[in-house]
Design a protein around this motif. Structure first.
Motif, mmCIF file in Angstrom:
data_model
loop_
_atom_site.group_PDB
_atom_site.id
_atom_site.type_symbol
_atom_site.label_atom_id
_atom_site.label_comp_id
_atom_site.label_asym_id
_atom_site.label_seq_id
_atom_site.Cartn_x
_atom_site.Cartn_y
_atom_site.Cartn_z
ATOM 1 N N LEU A 395 0.820 -1.125 -0.019
ATOM 2 C CA LEU A 395 0.099 0.019 -0.013
ATOM 3 C C LEU A 395 0.900 1.198 0.054
ATOM 4 C CD1 LEU A 395 -2.639 -1.076 2.641
ATOM 5 C CD2 LEU A 395 -2.773 -1.434 0.179
ATOM 6 N N ALA A 396 2.122 1.291 0.086
ATOM 7 C CA ALA A 396 2.945 2.321 -0.036
ATOM 8 C C ALA A 396 3.165 2.924 -1.398
ATOM 9 C CB ALA A 396 4.305 1.684 0.500
ATOM 10 N N PRO A 397 2.829 4.287 -1.354
ATOM 11 C CA PRO A 397 2.828 4.841 -2.573
ATOM 12 C C PRO A 397 4.224 4.989 -3.319
ATOM 13 C CG PRO A 397 2.913 6.515 -0.873
ATOM 14 C CD PRO A 397 2.589 5.206 -0.337
ATOM 15 N N PRO A 410 8.396 6.478 6.322
ATOM 16 C CA PRO A 410 6.995 5.908 5.632
ATOM 17 C C PRO A 410 7.013 4.480 6.334
ATOM 18 C CG PRO A 410 8.160 7.135 4.196
ATOM 19 C CD PRO A 410 9.213 7.152 5.246
ATOM 20 N N GLY A 411 6.003 4.093 6.594
ATOM 21 C CA GLY A 411 5.496 2.797 7.191
ATOM 22 C C GLY A 411 5.474 2.656 8.518
ATOM 23 N N ALA A 412 6.036 3.388 9.298
ATOM 24 C CA ALA A 412 6.331 3.494 10.776
ATOM 25 C C ALA A 412 5.041 4.085 11.407
ATOM 26 C CB ALA A 412 7.728 4.168 11.290
ATOM 27 N N PRO A 413 4.976 3.700 12.626
ATOM 28 C CA PRO A 413 3.848 4.304 13.621
ATOM 29 C C PRO A 413 4.266 5.687 13.758
ATOM 30 C CG PRO A 413 4.607 2.188 14.670
ATOM 31 C CD PRO A 413 5.597 2.607 13.460
ATOM 32 N N VAL A 414 3.083 6.672 13.607
ATOM 33 C CA VAL A 414 3.497 8.279 13.693
ATOM 34 C C VAL A 414 3.460 8.679 15.341
ATOM 35 C CG1 VAL A 414 2.186 8.861 11.783
ATOM 36 C CG2 VAL A 414 0.665 8.529 13.771
ATOM 37 N N ALA A 415 4.195 9.413 15.577
ATOM 38 C CA ALA A 415 4.414 9.979 16.939
ATOM 39 C C ALA A 415 2.988 10.588 17.477
ATOM 40 C CB ALA A 415 5.301 11.067 16.953
ATOM 41 N N ASP A 416 2.662 10.389 18.681
ATOM 42 C CA ASP A 416 1.348 10.654 19.295
ATOM 43 C C ASP A 416 1.470 12.181 19.876
ATOM 44 O OD1 ASP A 416 -1.087 10.252 20.317
ATOM 45 O OD2 ASP A 416 -0.473 9.533 22.224
ATOM 46 N N VAL A 417 1.647 13.117 18.845
ATOM 47 C CA VAL A 417 1.626 14.495 19.198
ATOM 48 C C VAL A 417 0.274 15.151 19.372
ATOM 49 C CG1 VAL A 417 3.490 14.758 17.533
ATOM 50 C CG2 VAL A 417 1.470 14.957 16.540
ATOM 51 N N ARG A 418 0.251 16.218 19.950
ATOM 52 C CA ARG A 418 -1.174 16.723 20.123
ATOM 53 C C ARG A 418 -1.601 17.319 18.897
ATOM 54 N NH1 ARG A 418 -2.859 16.623 24.950
ATOM 55 N NH2 ARG A 418 -4.757 17.830 24.734
ATOM 56 N N LEU A 500 2.476 6.035 9.122
ATOM 57 C CA LEU A 500 2.688 7.044 8.074
ATOM 58 C C LEU A 500 2.637 6.566 6.740
ATOM 59 C CD1 LEU A 500 3.330 10.065 7.793
ATOM 60 C CD2 LEU A 500 5.786 9.597 7.978
ATOM 61 N N VAL A 501 2.011 7.243 5.818
ATOM 62 C CA VAL A 501 1.989 6.887 4.544
ATOM 63 C C VAL A 501 3.007 7.624 3.863
ATOM 64 C CG1 VAL A 501 0.596 6.701 2.215
ATOM 65 C CG2 VAL A 501 -0.495 6.415 4.575
ATOM 66 N N ALA A 502 3.026 8.885 3.968
ATOM 67 C CA ALA A 502 3.956 9.752 3.410
ATOM 68 C C ALA A 502 3.790 11.242 4.013
ATOM 69 C CB ALA A 502 3.567 9.872 1.631
ATOM 70 N N SER A 503 4.760 11.801 3.520
ATOM 71 C CA SER A 503 5.040 13.439 4.144
ATOM 72 C C SER A 503 5.345 14.238 2.921
ATOM 73 C CB SER A 503 5.805 13.587 5.541
ATOM 74 O OG SER A 503 7.124 13.008 4.949
ATOM 75 N N PHE A 504 4.732 15.393 2.901
ATOM 76 C CA PHE A 504 4.841 16.390 1.755
ATOM 77 C C PHE A 504 5.347 17.814 2.270
ATOM 78 C CE2 PHE A 504 1.555 13.232 1.240
ATOM 79 C CZ PHE A 504 1.770 12.730 -0.248
ATOM 80 N N ALA A 505 6.253 18.212 1.357
ATOM 81 C CA ALA A 505 6.671 19.732 1.487
ATOM 82 C C ALA A 505 5.541 20.438 1.261
ATOM 83 C CB ALA A 505 8.019 19.782 0.941
ATOM 84 N N GLY A 506 4.646 20.962 1.903
ATOM 85 C CA GLY A 506 3.559 21.781 1.586
ATOM 86 C C GLY A 506 2.176 21.157 1.142
ATOM 87 N N VAL A 507 1.557 21.866 0.461
ATOM 88 C CA VAL A 507 0.226 21.276 0.044
ATOM 89 C C VAL A 507 0.213 20.694 -1.410
ATOM 90 C CG1 VAL A 507 -2.446 21.465 -0.534
ATOM 91 C CG2 VAL A 507 -1.393 22.712 1.430
ATOM 92 N N ARG A 508 0.176 19.552 -1.625
ATOM 93 C CA ARG A 508 0.350 18.871 -2.949
ATOM 94 C C ARG A 508 -0.783 18.141 -3.230
ATOM 95 N NH1 ARG A 508 5.347 19.577 -4.828
ATOM 96 N NH2 ARG A 508 6.670 21.176 -3.634
ATOM 97 N N PRO A 509 -1.818 18.592 -3.966
ATOM 98 C CA PRO A 509 -3.184 17.895 -3.839
ATOM 99 C C PRO A 509 -3.192 16.541 -4.814
ATOM 100 C CG PRO A 509 -3.612 20.260 -4.132
ATOM 101 C CD PRO A 509 -2.014 20.180 -3.995
#
Length: 537
Positions: A395-397, A410-418, A500-509
């Motif tokens: 399922l990884a893009p 990517p693929g790891a559990p996300v940090a439990d931030v507020r 986490l699936v992916a992280s993007f630098a800014g809004v990338r629709p």
């Protein structure tokens, strides 16, 4: 559409049914027992941070009400203290070691049953032992012979019926592995030890009956569980011999044998096994039906609960919207690989930790290196205990130029931030998981001091909200002040189970859409593959 049939009403089966219900999917839980759980204080479970959060999110209060978080970890060898760690659950995320929760298994099961009783989408059927399983392109049919002959129809079926799984046998799935990897004598007792709230592992204790290793793990109300490692074969443990172990161990730690109340005793044997396949058409395996592990402090129930969390959102997607085989096959691809990795790590460590020779050449630091390996399994760290990362998930893009790196790969559990939702609610990120939709998290420093009316219409928010509304799967937009390793205006896409699936630098629709489409495995199809899934070696 027919409900999902869950076979087995242990913690994994109950958790799966609750996870499905939280995403609007009805289920029938077939329990071959009468629905009463035996009270065994010596049979306990250790939940890591992620699995404890999962069961509480499902409405089970047992970890909080009937469990205890370890305050520290203490490792000893002969008469020397090798290592002592503090486990601080209130320290900032990433700056602390996890604090496991320890509680009796019957308390966890009782808490999950109470949550099921409040859930209208879950039907619990006691005394329902299956003997027939049939599949067709539209669903699954099973027959139970107790108390009355009954046929049940379901959209999917999940076997959570333990190590001797009837579902696994009816599906003709092999369950290879190793027998009697470790044996332990165990006692639950109420007493006072010199390190309240701290788990203790003592290797080569200096008293005669200590054996090669003994552990003490705190339980609520002043109780403790003590485990003595036994030789893999032989050494019949009589009641008198066990009492001698208890008294010698308490005297060795306290100077004299303190007053104690013996609550329960037992001897248990650990096996390592892994089912060849976890999916056959519309039928799946989870928990002990799919895998057995537990040596070196690893926790089989932890892995079973992660099975339930991983599978629930995928079945919910299929139940509500249809799903292609990529999504349903990803359960086996991700979870079987994760458990196989855990088993390999244990098998590689066992000769070092139990064989006695070669440790100093393989692990720098001798006794300290030995302790580090054991601490991994008990504390939920490293290859023996850390939550899994699905780096190679189907399922990884594909990696795109708009992707950026953060503190979570990517693929790891996300940090439990507020995080803050558009309605102004501020919660922990984990509290928004398990609802069947992806999470889109914007890192926006300073928004915490703004009025919600202003930041909802400022900067990149309107464009990001529009992109989230256009996703091929339902998404929820959240905002956080900071995330480890992320700069301002980083956008994170998070799966319903918190990876986490992916992280993007800014809004990338466009890139965000493509990543969300990958999470659902692509365009759903009406039919589900009828052939057997490929084996993962």
């Amino acid at each position: 559409m027919d409900p999902v049939i869950v076979v087995g009403a242990g913690p994994v089966g109950l958790a799966l049914s609750l996870a499905l219900a939280s995403q609007g999917v009805p289920s029938v839980v077939l329990d071959e027992d009468p629905g009463r759980d035996e009270t065994r204080p010596a049979r306990t479970v250790v939940l890591r941070e992620d699995t404890a959060a999962l069961v509480q999110r499902l409405g089970c209060t047992a970890p909080k009400d009937e469990g205890i978080r370890w305050s520290g970890w203490r490792s000893m060898r002969r008469k020397q203290l090798v290592r002592e760690l503090s486990l601080d659950e209130d320290a900032p995320y990433g700056d602390r070691l996890p604090a496991p929760v320890h509680l009796p298994q019957h308390a966890l099961t009782r808490g999950l049953r109470a949550a099921v009783a409040r859930q209208r989408l879950v039907q619990l059927a006691p005394l329902s032992r299956i003997d027939t399983l049939e599949q067709d392109p539209a669903g699954v049919t099973v027959h139970t012979r107790e108390p009355d002959s009954t046929w049940w129809r379901g959209s999917y079926l999940v076997g959570c019926d333990g190590a001797r799984s009837t579902v696994r046998k009816l599906l003709d799935i092999r369950f290879p592995g190793r027998t009697a990897v470790e044996r332990h004598a165990v006692a639950a007792l109420r007493t006072e030890l010199p390190w309240p709230g701290r788990a203790v592992l003592h290797r080569l204790p200096p008293w005669r009956s200590g054996g090669t290793e003994v552990t003490a793990r705190p339980l609520p109300d002043g109780a403790w569980r003590l485990d003595w490692l036994l030789p893999s074969r032989g050494e019949l443990v009589t009641p008198d011999a066990l009492i001698t172990r208890v008294r010698d161990t308490l005297a060795g730690w306290c100077g004299d044998t303190p007053p104690y109340e013996l609550l329960d005793t037992g001897v248990y044997t650990l096996h390592h096994r892994l089912a060849r396949r976890w999916r056959v058409q519309r039928a799946f395996l989870a928990g002990d039906a799919a895998h057995l592990l537990g040596a070196l402090g690893t926790q089989g129930l932890d892995e079973g609960l992660r099975d339930a969390e991983n599978l629930a959102w995928k079945l919910a997607q299929a139940w509500h919207h249809g799903a292609c085989d990529v999504l349903l096959d990803s359960y086996q691809a991700e979870r079987r690989a994760a458990v196989a990795s855990r088993l390999r790590a244990a098998d590689q460590s066992l000769p070092i930790l139990r064989g006695g020779g070669g440790l100093r050449t393989l692990v720098a630091g001798g006794a300290r290196g030995h302790d580090s390996l054991l601490a991994d399994g008990h504390l939920g760290c490293g290859p023996l205990g850390a939550p899994p990362s699905y780096v190679h998930s189907p399922l990884a893009p594909p990696r795109a130029g708009a992707h950026t790196s953060v503190g979570t790969p990517p693929g790891a559990p996300v940090a439990d931030v507020r995080v803050t939702a558009p309605d102004g609610t501020t919660v922990r990120l984990r509290e928004r998981l398990g609802r069947g939709h992806v999470l889109v998290v914007l890192v926006a420093p300073g928004t915490g001091v703004w009025d919600r009316r202003h930041w909802l219409t400022a900067g990149v928010m309107p464009r990001l909200a529009e992109a989230v509304d256009a996703l091929p799967v339902k998404g929820e937009l959240l905002v956080t002040e900071a995330y480890p390793g992320a700069s301002a205006h980083t956008v994170l896409l998070v799966r319903p189970d918190g990876h986490l699936v992916a992280s993007f630098a800014g809004v990338r629709p466009a890139e965000l859409f493509a990543a969300a489409d990958a999470v659902r495995g692509g365009e759903p199809r009406a039919s589900v593959r009828s052939d057997q899934t490929a084996d993962i070696n």
